[in-house]
Scaffold this active site. Sequence first.
Site, short mmCIF file in Angstrom:
data_model
loop_
_atom_site.label_atom_id
_atom_site.label_comp_id
_atom_site.label_asym_id
_atom_site.label_seq_id
_atom_site.Cartn_x
_atom_site.Cartn_y
_atom_site.Cartn_z
N SER A 1 -137.66 11.67 -20.10
CA SER A 1 -137.59 11.34 -21.53
C SER A 1 -136.41 10.44 -21.89
O SER A 1 -136.42 9.81 -22.94
CB SER A 1 -137.51 12.62 -22.36
OG SER A 1 -136.42 13.41 -21.95
N ASP B 1 -131.26 14.81 -30.88
CA ASP B 1 -131.89 16.13 -31.05
C ASP B 1 -131.11 17.10 -30.15
O ASP B 1 -129.95 16.84 -29.87
CB ASP B 1 -133.41 16.07 -30.77
CG ASP B 1 -133.72 15.60 -29.36
OD1 ASP B 1 -132.81 15.57 -28.50
OD2 ASP B 1 -134.90 15.26 -29.10
N HIS C 1 -131.26 14.90 -26.33
CA HIS C 1 -131.18 13.47 -26.04
C HIS C 1 -130.06 12.78 -26.81
O HIS C 1 -129.86 13.06 -27.99
CB HIS C 1 -132.52 12.81 -26.41
CG HIS C 1 -133.67 13.42 -25.69
ND1 HIS C 1 -134.51 14.34 -26.28
CD2 HIS C 1 -134.10 13.29 -24.41
CE1 HIS C 1 -135.42 14.73 -25.40
NE2 HIS C 1 -135.19 14.12 -24.26
#
Length: 361
Positions: free
Chosen positions: A39, A325, A328
Amino acid sequence: MACENLVFWVAIVLLGLVHNQSFVVGEPQVPCLFIFGDSLSDSGNNNNLLTSAKANYQPYGIDFPNGPTGRFTNGRTGVDIIAELLGFNNFIPPFATVAGPDILKGVNYASGGSGIRDETGQHLGAHISFDLQLINHKIVISGIANAKRLRKSYIAQEQLNKCLYYVGIGSNDYINNYFLPEFYPTSRLFNPQQYAVVLIEQYNLQLRVLYQLGARKFALVGLGLIGCTPNALFSHKINGTSCVQEMNTAVVIFNDKLISLIDRLNQELSDAKFIYVNTTGLLSGNPASAGFKVFSVGCCPVGKNGQCNPSQAPCQNRNEYLFWDSFHPTEAVNQITAARSYKASSPFDTYPMDISHLVQQ
Ligand SMILES: *[C@@H]1O[C@H](CO)[C@@H](O)[C@H](O)[C@H]1NC(C)=O
Ligand SMILES: *[C@@H]1O[C@H](CO)[C@@H](O)[C@H](O)[C@H]1NC(C)=O
């Protein structure tokens, strides 16, 4: 005299070469950039998968030119910024939507939730593991894909040798595997030392597959300090400035072994070049001196999976937050990490050279 003349002409020729190779406006420093990972690099490959590991909704992308795209941050990812520093005019397209001749500049295969091990992240839903990303790469470069959008786009071996291969994988093998004993048995099977050995051995084989597919310039990203994410702090009920030591210790073991692997690969595959990018170093030191003020919570309100709640307003002062968040980094952090990966500002940033030197090899 003759000698002086010779020096003069050699200098002219060298200048000419340098000029042609790296300073021509509009040409990137490598013909293509292929991106593998999780991610931290995903730019939309999970959007149409059945998974909770996706980020194609607001407020993700609030600072990105096209809004939410599937990037797990407010703006550009680290590798987006590295692509810009390399001189690419456009972002490298995700595998999920890339078509035809666009593949000639490279493809982004990264998928949120994925890891070195195939099972990693499976409790989140579908994802594209590193093994599958390698298969997708093989399909793309062979030009034999059945999918119409990929057909007739063949890349010559010679060109593939000159591209940059950016690989950032392994965090999820800890966050979404080893440290989730309720879903995965690995922490009962291996101690951290043994687990790192198992991961690195699999990574070694995977990197050699990439080599066999023509890769020669590898930038391998070390794991960040996963014990300092808001999610780790929250789930261990830690308040204040400390981190979850057990998690950080495990990734430091992995990173040390990754550096040894890089030495080994540079020796054994002598026509290739592998570098290490130290992301733990890039922000350690003093993030406060870089203007960051909030370290232990993310900028957006999150749900219990640690991702932003859809359409809830994030913080305004995003440049003061390390985390977007619960997992990340913000674009502000990505900018620093990317700049120092490209051009190292400390001897610890990259090993044995930075990306700007790797691409000149
Ligand atoms: C963290 O600190 C705050 C205020 O200092 C306190 O209200 C809260 O209960 C603490 N949380 C934990 C998990 O210890
Ligand atoms: C990464 O950087 C940090 C801080 O600059 C340094 O302490 C650490 O040794 C580096 N790690 C590696 C593997 O080079």
